[in-house]
Scaffold this motif. Structure first.
Motif, PDB file in Angstrom:
ATOM      1  N   ALA A  49       0.764  -1.295   0.049  1.00 38.83           N
ATOM      2  CA  ALA A  49       0.026  -0.061   0.224  1.00 38.83           C
ATOM      3  C   ALA A  49       0.757   1.323   0.222  1.00 38.83           C
ATOM      4  N   HIS A  50       2.154   1.338   0.020  1.00 36.20           N
ATOM      5  CA  HIS A  50       3.132   2.211   0.097  1.00 36.20           C
ATOM      6  C   HIS A  50       2.765   3.175  -0.880  1.00 36.20           C
ATOM      7  N   PRO A  51       2.813   2.824  -2.111  1.00 38.70           N
ATOM      8  CA  PRO A  51       2.907   3.752  -3.206  1.00 38.70           C
ATOM      9  C   PRO A  51       1.663   4.679  -3.211  1.00 38.70           C
ATOM     10  N   ALA A  52       0.514   4.145  -2.830  1.00 40.57           N
ATOM     11  CA  ALA A  52      -0.611   5.111  -2.535  1.00 40.57           C
ATOM     12  C   ALA A  52      -0.267   6.009  -1.462  1.00 40.57           C
ATOM     13  N   ILE A  53      -0.078   5.788  -0.237  1.00 39.97           N
ATOM     14  CA  ILE A  53       0.514   6.419   0.941  1.00 39.97           C
ATOM     15  C   ILE A  53       1.427   7.662   0.718  1.00 39.97           C
TER      16      ILE A  53
ATOM     17  N   LEU B 253       2.482  14.288 -12.462  1.00 39.96           N
ATOM     18  CA  LEU B 253       2.456  13.344 -13.862  1.00 39.96           C
ATOM     19  C   LEU B 253       3.872  12.687 -13.886  1.00 39.96           C
ATOM     20  N   LEU B 254       5.037  13.280 -13.817  1.00 45.91           N
ATOM     21  CA  LEU B 254       6.234  12.793 -13.938  1.00 45.91           C
ATOM     22  C   LEU B 254       6.491  11.553 -12.824  1.00 45.91           C
ATOM     23  N   THR B 255       6.004  11.655 -11.690  1.00 43.61           N
ATOM     24  CA  THR B 255       5.981  10.538 -10.849  1.00 43.61           C
ATOM     25  C   THR B 255       5.293   9.497 -11.288  1.00 43.61           C
ATOM     26  N   ALA B 256       4.036   9.729 -11.648  1.00 41.10           N
ATOM     27  CA  ALA B 256       2.993   8.682 -12.104  1.00 41.10           C
ATOM     28  C   ALA B 256       3.684   7.949 -13.303  1.00 41.10           C
ATOM     29  N   THR B 257       4.136   8.681 -14.270  1.00 40.12           N
ATOM     30  CA  THR B 257       4.531   8.113 -15.782  1.00 40.12           C
ATOM     31  C   THR B 257       6.044   7.324 -15.655  1.00 40.12           C
ATOM     32  N   THR B 258       6.836   7.553 -14.487  1.00 39.44           N
ATOM     33  CA  THR B 258       8.165   7.210 -14.390  1.00 39.44           C
ATOM     34  C   THR B 258       8.276   6.263 -13.423  1.00 39.44           C
ATOM     35  N   VAL B 259       8.305   6.947 -12.155  1.00 36.20           N
ATOM     36  CA  VAL B 259       8.510   6.110 -10.922  1.00 36.20           C
ATOM     37  C   VAL B 259       7.595   5.189 -10.767  1.00 36.20           C
ATOM     38  N   ALA B 260       6.095   5.564 -10.685  1.00 31.01           N
ATOM     39  CA  ALA B 260       5.073   4.626 -10.386  1.00 31.01           C
ATOM     40  C   ALA B 260       4.868   3.467 -11.234  1.00 31.01           C
ATOM     41  N   HIS B 261       5.484   3.588 -12.557  1.00 33.00           N
ATOM     42  CA  HIS B 261       5.377   2.499 -13.418  1.00 33.00           C
ATOM     43  C   HIS B 261       6.098   1.240 -13.008  1.00 33.00           C
ATOM     44  N   GLN B 262       7.114   1.320 -12.159  1.00 36.39           N
ATOM     45  CA  GLN B 262       7.663   0.355 -11.616  1.00 36.39           C
ATOM     46  C   GLN B 262       7.988   0.298  -9.933  1.00 36.39           C
TER      47      GLN B 262
ATOM     48  N   LYS C  45       1.901   0.921 -10.959  1.00 36.46           N
ATOM     49  CA  LYS C  45       0.887   1.709  -9.888  1.00 36.46           C
ATOM     50  C   LYS C  45       0.628   2.888 -10.275  1.00 36.46           C
ATOM     51  N   THR C  46       0.449   3.136 -11.736  1.00 37.01           N
ATOM     52  CA  THR C  46       0.493   4.646 -12.282  1.00 37.01           C
ATOM     53  C   THR C  46      -0.884   5.150 -11.876  1.00 37.01           C
ATOM     54  N   GLU C  47      -1.963   4.372 -12.093  1.00 37.16           N
ATOM     55  CA  GLU C  47      -3.270   4.783 -11.717  1.00 37.16           C
ATOM     56  C   GLU C  47      -3.382   5.224 -10.240  1.00 37.16           C
ATOM     57  N   THR C  48      -3.058   4.014  -9.360  1.00 36.94           N
ATOM     58  CA  THR C  48      -3.087   4.319  -8.027  1.00 36.94           C
ATOM     59  C   THR C  48      -2.291   5.624  -7.496  1.00 36.94           C
ATOM     60  N   VAL C  49      -1.213   5.712  -8.014  1.00 37.74           N
ATOM     61  CA  VAL C  49      -0.226   7.005  -7.632  1.00 37.74           C
ATOM     62  C   VAL C  49      -1.057   8.239  -7.871  1.00 37.74           C
ATOM     63  N   LEU C  50      -1.828   8.403  -9.212  1.00 44.65           N
ATOM     64  CA  LEU C  50      -2.413   9.472  -9.923  1.00 44.65           C
ATOM     65  C   LEU C  50      -3.511   9.827  -8.833  1.00 44.65           C
TER      66      LEU C  50
END
Length: 388
Positions: free
Chosen positions: A115-119, A170-179, A190-195
């Motif tokens: 659950a950490h990405p969302a937090i 947007l940068l986080t969701a499309t780069t970092v959150a991708h993995q 976790k792109t959608e979750t992070v967004l």
């Protein structure tokens, strides 16, 4: 003064450590002590920023902050919040989540890690907005002139900080959150979750901050008419035998500032709660250790307000906000890469220590030059307080 401010913290510390020692022995005692230090180190910048907001409240709301506020901070964020995380992510009820934490702590830890990405996205965006609104605002006293003055000019653009935050999301969701990092060293998208979580954090900041700012402005307008209102209130009190006050508006303003502080504390608590799992999976050890740490953060906040420390050390608030910005960035980065808790703690403490030393040097220059504030402004000017 010291005992009066930190008395409850000392008492809770002694009671908590003795409780851990009695039920779980020296191992529980040591882990709870370590978690307490961890929470204080990670949240010291929180206390500095809290003080900037809390000094605008009266004594009554400061007491509310230390009583009801501490209950929310300890039981809400340090005990209930980890349980809620597991309940939501695992699709189980709160009672089942508690049973899972007690019966299968390793599985419980895995669920919180997942659950950490969302937090991190929610907390990172909320803290980033605090930093951006501070750094893009023009103020009389500046610490790093070469950086703060140009950024303050950019802040004249309407909603500039919101735009920067959205770009960062947007940068986080499309780069970092991708993995995004998950338990066992796995990485998933976790792109959608992070967004969604990041937008929720941004929206929370705008709503709570907007409400507190609105009622604070209303309060300032009423204070300009305080002399006339006081005379009328005294006359009415003599006629009816009842006291007439203007506490209503002050109460509303303080209430939303209080709400802002609680959300702020919650965002700062995210890294502490997650970091605690690196030390133990025991839910009650976590609650005790982080709860003790939260008590000291609250007491330190009150101490800074009552001693006037923020006014005496003019750059301390700047250092705290830079620490907030650094923590926000590290939270977003931690969506993909695990960052040791000692790193997040030392970065914040280091920035605040640098600001403190700069303030001491400026005060010495004031004493030797007879009034210059060290930043090109008169010493009579007060720092602009933090908050929304």
């Amino acid at each position: 003064m010291l005992l009066k401010t930190f008395g409850w913290s000392f008492g809770v510390t002694i009671a908590g450590l003795l409780f851990a020692l009695y039920f779980w022995g020296w191992e529980g005692f040591a882990v709870v002590a370590i978690l307490s230090v961890l929470e204080i180190s990670l949240s010291f910048d929180n206390a500095v920023v809290n003080a900037g907001v809390l000094k605008r409240m009266n004594a009554f709301w400061q007491k509310i902050f230390l009583t009801i506020g501490i209950l929310i901070a300890v039981f809400g964020m340090r005990l209930v919040f980890p349980v809620v995380i597991v309940a939501v992510t695992a699709g189980v009820g709160p009672i089942e989540a508690v049973e899972l934490a007690l019966d299968d702590p390793d599985r419980y830890s895995e669920m919180v890690t997942d659950a950490h990405p969302a937090i991190a996205a929610f907390g990172g965006m909320f803290l980033l907005m605090i930093f951006l609104d501070f750094i893009f605002e023009e103020r009389d006293i500046v610490w790093l002139k070469w950086l703060e003055r140009p950024l303050a000019k950019l802040g004249r653009i309407d909603a500039f900080s919101v735009g920067v935050a959205l770009v960062a999301l947007l940068l986080t969701a499309t780069t970092v959150a991708h993995q995004a990092y998950q338990h066992g060293g796995l990485h998933v998208d976790k792109t959608e979750t992070v967004l969604l979580a990041g937008l929720a954090g941004l929206l929370t900041y705008l709503v709570v901050g907007g409400l507190s700012g609105y009622f604070e402005n209303r309060l300032e307008e009423d204070e300009e008419r305080a002399a006339e209102a006081e005379e009328e209130a005294q006359a009415e009190a003599k006629r009816t035998g009842k006291e007439q006050t203007v506490v209503g508006l002050a109460g509303r303003a303080a209430f939303f500032l209080f709400l802002y502080l609680e959300v702020l504390d919650a965002s700062f608590s995210f890294d502490g709660v997650i970091g605690a799992f690196a030390i133990t999976n025991h839910i009650f050890w976590m609650a005790l250790g982080l709860g003790i740490g939260a008590m000291y953060v609250r007491s330190l906040t009150i101490y800074l307000v009552r001693q006037g420390t923020l006014d005496d050390y003019r750059y301390l608030e700047h250092g705290a906000h830079y620490a907030i910005g650094a923590l926000a960035v590290m939270l977003l980065i931690s969506i993909r890469w695990h960052l040791p808790e000692v790193v997040t703690g030392l970065v914040g403490v280091g920035l605040i220590a640098a600001a403190f030393w700069s303030s001491v040097r400026a005060n010495r220059l004031d004493a030797s030059s007879g009034g210059s504030d060290g930043s090109g402004n008169g010493s009579s000017q007060k720092p602009v307080s933090s908050g929304v």
